[in-house]
Design a protein around this motif. Structure first.
Motif, PDB file in Angstrom:
ATOM      1  N   ALA A  18       0.838  -1.190   0.000  1.00  0.00           N
ATOM      2  CA  ALA A  18       0.000   0.000   0.000  1.00  0.00           C
ATOM      3  C   ALA A  18       0.874   1.241   0.000  1.00  0.00           C
ATOM      4  N   ALA A  19       1.904   1.226   0.858  1.00  0.00           N
ATOM      5  CA  ALA A  19       2.799   2.380   0.938  1.00  0.00           C
ATOM      6  C   ALA A  19       3.499   2.607  -0.393  1.00  0.00           C
ATOM      7  N   LYS A  20       3.947   1.523  -0.962  1.00  0.00           N
ATOM      8  CA  LYS A  20       4.650   1.605  -2.241  1.00  0.00           C
ATOM      9  C   LYS A  20       3.715   2.135  -3.304  1.00  0.00           C
ATOM     10  N   GLN A  70       1.189   3.915  -2.906  1.00  0.00           N
ATOM     11  CA  GLN A  70       0.936   5.332  -2.662  1.00  0.00           C
ATOM     12  C   GLN A  70       2.046   6.147  -3.296  1.00  0.00           C
ATOM     13  N   ALA A  71       3.278   5.706  -3.073  1.00  0.00           N
ATOM     14  CA  ALA A  71       4.420   6.427  -3.629  1.00  0.00           C
ATOM     15  C   ALA A  71       4.421   6.350  -5.151  1.00  0.00           C
ATOM     16  N   LYS A  87       1.942   5.979  -7.078  1.00  0.00           N
ATOM     17  CA  LYS A  87       0.842   6.759  -7.658  1.00  0.00           C
ATOM     18  C   LYS A  87       1.295   8.154  -8.038  1.00  0.00           C
ATOM     19  N   GLN A  88       2.213   8.711  -7.237  1.00  0.00           N
ATOM     20  CA  GLN A  88       2.683  10.076  -7.473  1.00  0.00           C
ATOM     21  C   GLN A  88       3.318  10.188  -8.863  1.00  0.00           C
ATOM     22  N   GLN A 131       2.207  -2.184  -7.870  1.00  0.00           N
ATOM     23  CA  GLN A 131       1.556  -3.097  -6.923  1.00  0.00           C
ATOM     24  C   GLN A 131       1.791  -4.526  -7.367  1.00  0.00           C
TER      25      GLN A 131
END
Lengths: 862, 358
Positions: free
Chosen positions: A479-481, A483-484, A486-487, A793
């Motif tokens: 999830a954290a990855k 999120q990153a 996605k940027q 992901q």
């Protein structure tokens, strides 16, 4: 006569054999009811193959052998089956067992039977099967299936066939009478055995207390084509024990844990040999045997040819049972026989003797005294054990020590108990100890299995918890990855999907292979009935694991299919992506707006500054015009002051020039900014224009002032008054210049922001395009069905799954090895297969490790 | 008639523990006769005294232990212990010495451990050793085997002997001036305390050594009894013959090396308690090693200890100590002297190991 050796120990109990040898073998009366036990031999009990109410003929098979280690049973006489169920049987435990009860019809009607015309025509295996089908088992006492004993492995080369005719137990004379009366039949039986075994030497071992039997045999072997020796051995109990007789006749000891065939010897009881002959020559199954009925409790001790299943009472009555003089009924001899208390117990294939003992003959034993370690038992033990030590250990339940003193080599011959001056029932202690040890071992095995199960369960649960934790962690990381990612998802080029897919496909096929192999193994294991249940369970577990692996890998492959090359696309994810893109667009627009809003105060400030500048400029202008007016007024009157006025004019001129340059620069910058396309700066440009217009006014003013100076330099009479005004003016001009500069820098800043806005605009455009694109692909894939996680992901998930797979395979490998170890320890027949499976698993393990490495390296490259 | 259910075997040899004990007692009779013949009534009186005491004490103990008294007393084991003890004691030992020895033997060495079959030490030897240490003076009340005066086999009368044992022996000495003392030395004593003389010189000078023939005769009596027991298979030859052979061998070696200082094998075999020990003490099955090999080791150990103490120790004879020391070793010897069972390549030995469990 062969040489006779000796064995350690032995005793000379009163023989009491002569009582029952006074009369020839009689035929026992036919009882009304025969009870034929289904288990009369060592091994699996046979299975009844008749029903209650069936009519059976003499010699008809009524019980089928179960497995190789078993023999069938046959009806001893013709009649009707009246019951199949529990009935008292001759067994030391006194427990009932399944018997087939036959109500005899008195006809003694034989089933059609005939002997083999030429048994040598049959192959060894056929002949052994034939012997087995006739229900023959060892008739010396234990009832070991004769076929099993004759079915020798290839590694057994037999050079000596020993016929056990020692009959060392007191009282018993069944074999003695058999040999006396039917020696030729015995020799004929030996013929059959010799055909099967092909020994180079045949020894009939017989105790020297049977001279008539020895004579009969010696007469019978005359002219025999084989090398048969009738060897009389000294009468010493237990010379009839198989191992003891072998030692007596050959001086060879059967190794501990081995069988006589290991030392090239086969030993058969003389009664068995006779039964074999009857079967071969006449086709008669084993339905009768010779039983000695003796003891003080019978008036006519005698040997009877008795049908199997005849109740003891029938026999005892035939021998003249003295009910009131019988305190003990013994089946077998007085040394190793067991007592019974039910006269309905039938004769079985191994019943060689019934002793009805009077209380005087066999009084109840005195209470046991303490062992004084006199060592008599040790001197008589035929196995050379230390019976008194065994007794101490059995008594104190020190079973490990008892085993170290070879407790399990005790043949329970009873010699030690016989000599014990303290009346200690030693054999009973040994039997008890043996049973206790066996029970202990069984309990231990059970508890071991239970413990292993429990540990496995614990491990399983622990693993599940750990897996859950790892998964949770992985999910959080993902999830954290994500999120990153996605940027910068837009900038990131998609990963190489083809390679990944291929890798996954490979894994799937490998897992499939593994599952198939395990399934095969499992089937094999299940098929083997003697395989340990735990091995099957383990195999099952492995199979399930592998199936789970396969499933997971397949799912991973499925979920990895990229959008452009597979139909399985997750609409939801796509939709989410589209929504995200549009959100981004909105955000960008908001940012632009923000930026625009942010640039507003700058412009306002600038405008204010410009206004202030204008004001300053106008005030300066006013001041300047005031001053110039004053100068005009005074110049005419004060021409003398022209000289300093000219200096001031010069300075002013320079200042004006500088201001002009600056203005030009500002104009250039303004034009540049304007050229960069901001309509918002129109006001600013206007103000600049105003400013330049004012400057030109100032220049015009300067010209006005400088002309009178130039024309009347000397007429300036008030230069001192004019000068401060000019200075002020100059200062004011400088200030205006500074302000202008500041305005310029502001303008520059603004134009930079304008550029940013431009960039944002470009991005927005691109995002809009992307949204369109995504929406298009979304529309395209609307009817597809599988999920499509975004690339990052997917990649993380992929690695996680690879690692998980590797971990799984490792665990599988470990468990398989454990299973193998266990199987080896248990000597399971599945060991070979399990080894192969472990090899395969290790190959798989290597493949999984390789896959993970590849994946990692590809990630590193990226 | 109801049929009893009982485990095999259903026949037993009629020889019982009591019979064995009785046979051993019978076998001591020649020795007892010899002792009485050469040393007077003392030994016989001691035997009777010890027997009565032993049976009484045994009965009391069994009663206290709440066991059937008659059943256990009939096993003759207490009687045998008493007889062996009395034979070992000096013929003129005071009654209380005998009583103490019997008490220790029966009550402490046997019944406290659990009665017959449970005692780790030979009861007779425990009793003997205790009085030997406690009453050293009384334990030397040996007379010369017989009176030398007039070359007749004259021993002290029965009444006089009773007086010596139960009363004062001073009067008897005064009444019979030909008796020097009741604390005459045994041949082993004499040879041990040679006062600087060589063995040869002791032989020539000592009156005790002149009477050594009596000791030979008594030993022969014991020997005969022992052979009878071997013949009746009460015990095997292993323990007694090993003891005799080992002792003979060791003494022969030392005698060969230095005949001046070491007694000859014959003396070692025939004097002191050697014969009694070899056939009646060492063969006590309860406290000795179990297997035949074990018995050989056990008896050899006793022989070695006997020789060592006799030759270099403080006591002229050492059978009691040697037997008790080897009694201690018997369980250990048992562990390492298992016979090779049928079908095995070699015998097991030592403690059971884990591998043997399967």
């Amino acid at each position: 006569m062969g040489k006779v050796f000796t064995f350690h120990g032995g005793i000379h109990p009163p023989e009491n054999k002569h009582r029952s040898t006074q009369l020839p073998i009689a035929t026992a009366p036919l009882p009304k009811l025969l009870h034929i036990p289904l288990q009369q031999h060592i091994g699996a009990a046979s299975k009844a193959c008749v029903k209650v109410g069936d009519k059976v003929l003499k010699g008809q098979r009524i019980g089928d052998a179960q497995g190789d280690f078993s023999v069938p049973v046959h009806a001893s006489s013709s009649g009707i089956v009246t019951a199949i169920g529990n009935h008292a049987v001759p067994h030391p435990s006194g427990m009932p067992a399944t018997c087939i009860s036959i109500e005899t019809d008195g006809q003694e009607q034989w089933i059609a039977h005939s002997g083999l015309a030429d048994f040598t025509a049959l192959s060894t295996a056929e002949l052994i099967d034939y012997i087995r089908d006739r229900g023959i088992c060892g008739m010396g006492g234990a009832g070991f299936p004769t076929a099993v004993k004759l079915h020798l492995g290839d590694h057994h080369i037999i050079n000596t066939l020993i016929i056990n005719a020692a009959e060392c137990e007191p009282y018993i004379s069944a074999d003695d009478l058999l040999m006396r009366e039917r020696a030729e039949h015995i020799i004929a039986g030996i013929d059959v055995l010799q055909h099967l075994i092909k020994a180079s030497h045949i020894i009939i071992g017989i105790e020297d207390n049977k001279p008539q039997a020895i004579r009969a045999l010696e007469t019978a072997i005359v002219g025999c084509r084989y090398n048969i020796d009738v060897v009389s051995v000294p009468t010493k109990y237990p010379s009839g024990g198989e191992k003891q007789l072998i030692q007596l006749l050959t001086n060879v000891e059967v190794p501990h844990g081995g069988i006589p065939a290991d030392v090239g010897i086969v030993c058969q009881n003389v009664g068995t040999v006779y039964a074999i002959h009857r079967a071969i020559a006449y086709g008669e199954s084993l339905i009768s045997r010779i039983v000695t009925v003796t003891g003080d409790g019978v008036s006519k001790p005698q040997n009877f040819e008795t049908l199997i299943g005849t109740p003891f009472c029938t026999l005892l009555e035939a021998a003249g049972h003295l009910q009131n003089n019988t305190s003990r009924l013994i089946v077998g001899g007085p040394m190793m026989g067991y007592t019974i208390d039910d006269l309905e117990i039938p004769v079985s294939k191994t019943t060689n003797c019934i002793i009805a003992a009077s209380p005087r003959e066999m009084p109840a034993p005195d209470p046991a005294l303490a062992c004084i370690r006199c060592g008599q038992c040790e001197q008589v033990c035929p196995v050379q054990l230390l019976p008194q030590q065994l007794h101490w250990y059995a008594k104190s339940q020190e079973y490990d020590k008892a085993q170290q003193h070879n407790l399990f080599d005790c043949i329970e011959c009873g010699a030690c108990s016989f000599v014990c001056p303290s009346n200690i029932p030693l054999v009973q202690y040994y039997r008890h100890a043996k049973t206790a040890i066996k029970e202990e071992a069984q309990d231990k095995r059970k508890s071991d299995i239970a413990r292993e199960r429990f540990e496995a369960k614990q491990m399983r649960e622990q693993r599940a918890i750990e897996e859950k934790a790892t998964k949770r962690k992985a999910r959080a990381e993902q999830a954290a990855k994500a999120q990153a990612e996605k940027q910068k998802v837009a900038q990131q080029p998609p990963l190489d999907p083809v390679g990944q897919q291929q890798l996954l496909k490979q894994q799937v096929s490998a897992e499939k292979l593994n599952v198939e192999q395990l399934q095969q193994q499992f089937a094999v294991l299940q098929a083997q009935s003697n395989t340990e249940a735990s091995a099957i369970q383990l195999g099952d577990l492995q199979l399930k694991k592998a199936q789970l692996n396969l499933q997971r890998t397949e799912q991973a492959l499925l979920s990895y299919q990229p959008a452009d090359c597979a139909p399985d696309i997750d609409i939801k994810k796509l939709k989410v992506a589209a929504a995200m893109a549009s959100t981004k667009l909105k955000k960008a627009q908001q940012a632009l707006k923000n930026a625009q809003e942010k640039s507003q105060p700058g412009i306002e400030l600038l405008t204010t500054t410009i206004l202030a500048l204008e004001k300053t400029a106008s005030s300066a202008n006013a001041a300047y015009s005031d001053a110039s007016n004053h100068c005009l007024a005074t110049s005419s009157t004060n021409l003398a002051s022209t000289e300093p006025a000219t200096g001031a004019a010069k300075k002013l001129k320079i200042a004006v020039a500088i201001a002009r340059t600056k203005l030009k620069r500002a104009q250039a910058q303004l034009s540049k900014a304007t050229a960069e396309g901001t309509k918002n700066l129109a006001d600013l440009a206007q103000s600049v224009t105003d400013l330049s217009a004012k400057l030109s006014t100032a220049e015009a003013d300067f010209k006005v002032i400088s002309e009178p100076i130039q024309t009347q330099p000397a007429s300036d009479s008030h230069p001192s008054r004019d000068q401060p005004d000019l200075k002020t003016l100059k200062t004011m001009a400088a200030i205006a210049r500074t302000k202008l500069k500041k305005a310029h820098s502001r303008l520059e800043k603004l134009s930079a922001e304008e550029q940013q806005d431009h960039q944002l605009l470009a991005e927005i455009t691109r995002l809009e395009e992307k949204v369109l694109l995504t929406q298009a692909s979304y529309l395209q894939a609307k009817d597809a069905s599988a999920s499509q996680p975004d690339a990052a992901q997917n990649k993380a998930a992929k690695q996680a799954s690879l690692e998980e797979h590797l971990q799984k395979t490792l665990t599988l490998f470990d468990r398989a090895q454990q299973a193998l170890k266990k199987a080896e320890a248990n000597k399971s027949p599945a060991v070979q297969k399990m080894r192969i499976s472990i090899e395969k698993i290790s190959v798989k393990l290597a493949a999984a490790e390789h896959a993970l490495q590849q994946h990692n390296s590809s990630q590193d490259q990226e | 008639m109801p049929h009893i259910r009982i485990s095999s075997p259903h026949v037993q040899r009629p020889t019982k523990t009591a019979d064995i004990m009785r046979l051993v007692i019978i076998a001591t009779l020649p020795g007892l006769f010899g002792m009485t013949f050469f040393f007077g009534w003392g030994t016989l009186i001691n035997v009777v005294l010890a027997s009565v005491m032993a049976i009484s004490l045994e009965a009391i103990c069994i009663k206290l232990r709440r066991r059937p008294v008659l059943f256990y007393v009939r096993d003759n084991s207490a009687l045998l212990t008493a007889i062996l003890l009395a034979l070992a004691l000096p013929p003129f030992a005071p009654w209380w010495v005998t009583a103490t020895a019997v008490f220790v033997a029966i009550v402490i060495a046997k019944q406290i451990y659990g009665g017959l079959g449970q005692n780790p030490f030979n009861p007779a030897m425990v009793g003997y050793a205790l009085v030997l240490i406690s009453f050293p003076v009384e334990m030397t009340r040996w007379t010369a085997p017989f009176d030398l005066n007039g070359n007749t086999w004259e021993v002290l009368g029965f009444a006089d002997t009773l007086t010596v044992i139960f009363g004062s022996w001073q009067e008897i000495i005064q009444a019979h001036p030909y008796i020097d003392s009741f604390t005459s030395a045994t041949p082993l004593d004499t040879l041990k305390h040679r006062n600087g003389l060589t063995v040869e010189e002791v032989w020539q000078s000592s009156e005790v050594m002149a009477n050594v023939g009596a000791w030979y005769a008594v030993s022969l009596c014991y020997f005969v009894g022992g052979i009878f027991l071997i013949y009746r298979k009460i015990y095997t030859w292993h323990a007694p013959l090993t003891l005799l052979i080992t002792l003979a061998l060791i003494s022969a070696i030392f005698f060969a090396i230095d005949p001046d200082n070491y007694a000859d094998p014959l003396i070692h075999l025939t004097t002191g308690a050697t014969m009694l020990g070899a056939f009646f003490i060492v063969t006590d099955p309860v406290s000795s090693a179990t297997s035949n090999r074990g018995k050989v080791v056990f008896a050899a150990g006793i022989a070695i200890l006997v020789y060592i103490v006799r030759t270099w120790g403080n006591y002229p004879d050492a059978l009691a100590f040697a037997v008790m020391l080897m009694n201690l070793c018997a369980p250990f010897i048992d562990q390492y002297t298992q016979p090779r069972s049928y079908g095995y390549k070699k015998p097991n030995s030592g403690q059971p190991s884990k591998e043997n469990h399967s």
